[in-house]
Write a protein that holds these residues in place. Structure first.
Motif, mmCIF file in Angstrom:
data_model
loop_
_atom_site.group_PDB
_atom_site.id
_atom_site.type_symbol
_atom_site.label_atom_id
_atom_site.label_comp_id
_atom_site.label_asym_id
_atom_site.label_seq_id
_atom_site.Cartn_x
_atom_site.Cartn_y
_atom_site.Cartn_z
ATOM 1 N N ASP A 49 0.428 -1.021 0.251
ATOM 2 C CA ASP A 49 0.037 -0.268 -0.217
ATOM 3 C C ASP A 49 0.984 0.987 -0.237
ATOM 4 O OD1 ASP A 49 -2.206 -1.548 -0.187
ATOM 5 O OD2 ASP A 49 -2.174 -1.561 2.026
ATOM 6 N N ILE A 57 0.891 4.481 2.028
ATOM 7 C CA ILE A 57 0.319 5.238 2.583
ATOM 8 C C ILE A 57 0.262 6.903 3.113
ATOM 9 C CG2 ILE A 57 -0.182 4.855 5.214
ATOM 10 C CD1 ILE A 57 0.982 2.024 5.055
ATOM 11 N N LYS A 117 -3.740 4.355 1.214
ATOM 12 C CA LYS A 117 -4.676 4.060 2.500
ATOM 13 C C LYS A 117 -4.776 5.360 3.012
ATOM 14 C CE LYS A 117 -5.476 -1.118 2.950
ATOM 15 N NZ LYS A 117 -5.206 -2.334 3.632
ATOM 16 N N ALA A 153 -8.740 3.511 1.294
ATOM 17 C CA ALA A 153 -8.763 3.008 2.510
ATOM 18 C C ALA A 153 -8.962 3.347 2.880
ATOM 19 C CB ALA A 153 -9.454 1.407 2.392
ATOM 20 N N ARG A 154 -9.475 3.464 4.670
ATOM 21 C CA ARG A 154 -8.214 4.019 5.553
ATOM 22 C C ARG A 154 -7.784 2.993 6.432
ATOM 23 N NH1 ARG A 154 -10.527 7.474 10.160
ATOM 24 N NH2 ARG A 154 -11.807 8.988 9.104
ATOM 25 N N ILE A 155 -6.712 3.814 7.100
ATOM 26 C CA ILE A 155 -6.160 2.314 7.905
ATOM 27 C C ILE A 155 -6.842 2.366 8.718
ATOM 28 C CG2 ILE A 155 -4.839 2.161 9.517
ATOM 29 C CD1 ILE A 155 -2.095 2.214 6.836
#
Length: 478
Positions: free
Chosen positions: A102, A104, A146, A282-284
């Motif tokens: 990912d 981030i 993310k 997406a969110r972590i």
């Protein structure tokens, strides 16, 4: 005996200003529309000597002058040069142009990321991040983009009104945000007052269903619309009116999930730029061990002094609430609302304020349940007058004609004798008006003042005029 009395009066004269101030305030307080109100007023020299007070130790709803508390505390606790950080990390190996994991975006509380208040934009931020990926040779991301805003919760204060929470001035504050977590609704006003407006578009594009009930108001009536909705619902209703004009009219709303939006928008930007991602943004969830990730980039906010300047001059709620949550971070590495209030109360005690009498629900003053004394503000102002960064705090407040200020306070005092000698923070809610700041008198003495009026029924512009009269009297006589 008469000679002795006359001599005493000559040696120790009572200035006309002492009785004059009392008469001036009483004249206005007895007027219709203000007589039923509760007015707290405290005026002191910056060394603490009282000039005049009225209900100065009564708890009142302060509105936006409450921002003086958190901006002063931030200067004291963090220092004026402090900057907030946002990081970009690779969650896997990078081989032959592919990130196996990912990408981030880690938020460390930078509330200014992509903000037009500082000459930035989301596109500028995304362009900078894309340049970082290109420099690393990354052309594809096998995982997803993310967002990590786990440093603290993004919940709004529970005391905020339903009418407020979907509007830009009540945007949720998270450790990762973009463009002040706001979007715009563009409406086309009707040709006549009372006609329905037409919804045109969202900027940026929002996945929202909209019910537009906004009508056209009189020319120059401004924005009297409110957005109603929940952050996670996906539907909004807009009510009220916007002024009649030929061009389209923007109404500002609050993005429900700023961190997720930031990740989704950047993923879309990457796709348009030819960088593939393997899964939706997406969110972590949960804590990440950043020692095991590959740091790609660190970006930093403007200095705290600049953020405080915007917070006070524009009365920017989003920055005030963000600063509250970040107060303990530099010293402890932790952040959050309860932790921030703990730091704030410690600072206020240092200012000589009885914190046991305070009731604070937020840092911006939007909550009507905040309860503070006028004298608490003069104590804070006098404390700050003795700090080495006082000039920064002083200049963060508006002056008459200030191009960086917004609202009614920008025009207040123009053409008056004190025009070049005042710095002021104002506040307003329905039936609440407040003024707090500094005045340098004609004799060169520095005065701290705080005025809070609750439950008045006169035109708010009349309150501005009353305070102009008070400031003019102080300038000439003290």
């Amino acid at each position: 005996m008469k000679k002795i009395l006359l001599c005493a009066l000559f040696l120790c004269p009572q200035p006309l200003s002492a009785g004059g101030m009392e008469k001036l305030v009483e004249k206005h307080y007895e007027a219709p529309g203000l007589k039923p109100a509760l007015w707290g007023l405290d005026i002191r020299y910056s060394q603490g000597e009282k000039i005049y007070s009225l209900n100065a130790d009564k708890n009142l709803t302060p509105a936006s002058i409450l921002k003086l508390f958190v901006t002063a505390a931030a200067l004291e606790i963090m220092g004026p040069e402090y900057r907030f950080e946002t990081g970009l990390y690779a969650g896997g190996e990078i081989r032959r142009g592919v990130l196996y994991g990912d990408l981030i975006i880690k938020g460390w509380g930078d509330m200014t990321l992509g903000s037009g208040n500082f000459g930035s934009s989301p596109e500028k931020v995304y362009g900078e991040w894309l340049a970082v990926l290109k420099a690393k040779g990354i052309k594809e991301i096998k995982g997803s983009v993310k967002a990590d805003d786990t440093l603290f919760s993004d919940y709004q204060p529970g005391s905020w009104a339903w009418q407020d929470i979907a509007n830009y001035y009540a945007a949720r504050t998270g450790a990762l945000s973009i463009n002040d977590n706001l979007y715009r609704i563009f409406l086309r006003p009707g040709k006549k007052e009372g006609e329905k407006t037409e919804f045109l578009r969202f900027e940026p594009e929002m996945p929202l269903e909209i019910e537009n009930l906004v009508v056209t108001g009189p020319e120059k009536s401004g924005d009297n619309s409110y957005i109603y909705g929940l952050p996670w619902y996906g539907k909004i209703t807009v009510k009220g009116s916007v002024q009649k004009q030929d061009k389209e009219f923007p109404v500002k709303g609050a993005i429900g999930d700023g961190a997720l939006y930031c990740a989704e928008a950047f993923a879309k930007y990457l796709s348009v730029s030819g960088v593939k991602t393997g899964a939706p943004a997406a969110r972590i969830k949960g804590k990440q061990d950043y020692q095991k990730l590959v740091p790609l980039h660190s970006g930093f906010s403007p200095e705290l002094r600049e953020i405080i300047n915007v917070t006070n001059k524009k009365s920017f709620n989003f920055y005030a609430e963000s600063l509250l949550k970040m107060l303990p971070f530099r010293g402890t590495g932790s952040a959050g609302e309860s932790e921030g209030f703990s730091e704030l109360m410690g600072f206020l005690k240092k200012c000589g304020i009885e914190t046991g009498d305070l009731w604070l629900e937020d840092a911006s003053g939007l909550a009507r349940t905040n309860s503070v004394k006028a004298s608490d503000f003069t104590k804070l102002l006098n404390f700050m007058a003795g700090r080495p960064f006082f000039p920064l705090f002083y200049e963060s407040m508006a002056y008459p004609g200030d191009p960086g200020a917004g609202g009614h306070i920008k025009k207040m005092g123009l053409g008056r004798n004190f025009e070049k000698s005042i710095r002021i923070k104002s506040g307003s809610l329905k039936k609440v008006r407040s003024y707090s700041g500094y005045l340098r008198t004609k004799k060169g003495r520095l005065i701290s003042f705080s005025s809070i009026i609750n439950n008045y029924s006169i035109n708010p512009a009349e309150l501005d005029s009353i305070h102009e009269e008070i400031f003019s009297f102080l300038y000439e006589n003290y």
